[in-house]
Enzyme design. Sequence first.
Site, mmCIF file in Angstrom:
data_model
loop_
_atom_site.group_PDB
_atom_site.id
_atom_site.type_symbol
_atom_site.label_atom_id
_atom_site.label_comp_id
_atom_site.label_asym_id
_atom_site.label_seq_id
_atom_site.Cartn_x
_atom_site.Cartn_y
_atom_site.Cartn_z
ATOM 1 N N GLY A 1 0.824 -1.216 0.000
ATOM 2 C CA GLY A 1 0.000 0.000 0.000
ATOM 3 C C GLY A 1 0.852 1.258 0.000
ATOM 4 N N ARG B 1 0.868 5.878 -1.861
ATOM 5 C CA ARG B 1 0.619 7.205 -1.255
ATOM 6 C C ARG B 1 0.606 7.065 0.269
ATOM 7 N NH1 ARG B 1 -5.963 7.409 -1.972
ATOM 8 N NH2 ARG B 1 -6.290 5.973 -0.255
ATOM 9 N N VAL C 1 -3.338 -7.332 -1.678
ATOM 10 C CA VAL C 1 -2.678 -8.123 -0.631
ATOM 11 C C VAL C 1 -3.643 -8.992 0.181
ATOM 12 C CG1 VAL C 1 -0.572 -6.747 -0.419
ATOM 13 C CG2 VAL C 1 -2.605 -6.080 0.890
ATOM 14 N N ASN D 1 1.707 -2.418 5.370
ATOM 15 C CA ASN D 1 1.099 -1.103 5.595
ATOM 16 C C ASN D 1 -0.295 -0.969 4.994
ATOM 17 O OD1 ASN D 1 1.225 2.035 5.876
ATOM 18 N ND2 ASN D 1 0.859 1.651 3.701
ATOM 19 N N SER E 1 -2.725 0.264 14.817
ATOM 20 C CA SER E 1 -3.375 1.577 15.011
ATOM 21 C C SER E 1 -3.726 1.732 16.480
ATOM 22 C CB SER E 1 -4.656 1.641 14.181
ATOM 23 O OG SER E 1 -5.461 2.720 14.589
ATOM 24 N N TYR F 1 -12.454 -2.235 11.935
ATOM 25 C CA TYR F 1 -11.073 -1.736 11.820
ATOM 26 C C TYR F 1 -10.284 -2.064 13.098
ATOM 27 C CZ TYR F 1 -7.372 1.758 10.944
ATOM 28 O OH TYR F 1 -6.170 2.394 10.738
ATOM 29 N N ALA G 1 -10.860 -4.415 15.232
ATOM 30 C CA ALA G 1 -10.653 -5.875 15.290
ATOM 31 C C ALA G 1 -9.431 -6.253 14.460
ATOM 32 C CB ALA G 1 -11.891 -6.601 14.776
ATOM 33 N N LYS H 1 -6.911 -4.369 13.519
ATOM 34 C CA LYS H 1 -5.657 -3.779 14.012
ATOM 35 C C LYS H 1 -5.215 -4.412 15.324
ATOM 36 C CE LYS H 1 -4.949 -0.959 10.590
ATOM 37 N NZ LYS H 1 -3.816 -1.202 9.690
ATOM 38 N N ILE I 1 -2.962 10.680 11.830
ATOM 39 C CA ILE I 1 -1.918 11.176 10.929
ATOM 40 C C ILE I 1 -2.622 11.795 9.722
ATOM 41 C CG2 ILE I 1 0.159 10.507 9.634
ATOM 42 C CD1 ILE I 1 0.239 9.888 12.739
#
Length: 244
Positions: free
Chosen positions: A8, A11, A61, A87, A139, A152, A154, A156, A185
């Site tokens: 990933g 960018r 991925v 990532n 995260s 999300y 779960a 991470k 970020i």
Amino acid sequence: MAAALITGSARGIGAAIALRLAKDGFDVALNDISEKSFENNDIMEQIKAQGVKCEKFIADVSKSDQVEAMVKAVKELFGSIDVLVNNAGITRDGLLARMSEENYDLVIAVNQKSVYNMMRYVAPIMMKQRSGRIINMSSVAGLHGNAGQFNYSASKAAIIGMTKSAAKELGSRGINVNAIAPGFISTPMTDQLSEEQKKAILELIAMKRYGNVEEIAGVASFLAGKDSSYVTGQVIEISGGLSM
Ligand code: NAP
């Protein structure tokens, strides 16, 4: 020359890590889900300008067969895979009671299963080399939970368990496995938040600002480099003091 593969990385945080590792002297294998992801950006040119080799590999991925083919191609082109940065990640936020099964499954597949796919195919290469660094992007949502991010969080949180288990399995082969847990970020991912959400988040951050991608890349550089040779199985939170 040592080589780094970053998923990933067209960018956002992935691109910043790729550029930083190029500045550190690594050849760089970029990955993203489609050619389109690389349109209108010059990340490859920026990396090549550092005097290292750079190639892009298109693969989703979350798909085991695509990952297997990509890892084989990277190894063939670069000769080794010394650093793997998992990532790639997505969000499909929503409150639990209204979260569709489709959005639950998609986030788990892209954020979590991808880490299994990548480590499954890269770990044997690093085991043969008897060296390697794996950096998994978790995260703060995985450490502390977040309302509206059940799927999300779960994915991470699972990455933290995967990081620690792999660190225990691979440590004796000279492979360090660590996780980074960014807070908020500034990237296209956080641009999706409403102004109201952004204001509420800033209240909680000790440093009263969002982080920038270079601040994540700096820690990735440390975890990929010589100075972290005795660091493994750790989760480094980079959140400006969101939680202490
Ligand atoms: P981003 O700007 O959205 O970049 C993510 C990249 O991953 C995009 O280029 C995206 O491609 C790619 N990608 C998505 N699905 C993929 C797949 N199946 N296969 C290959 N590539 C795929 O996100 P970011 O903010 O840089 O975040 C990077 C990582 O840090 C993620 O794991 C995220 O969860 C984590 N993180 C970010 C923050 C933050 O505040 N930004 C905080 C904590 C953790 P396309 O968009 O072109 O499809």
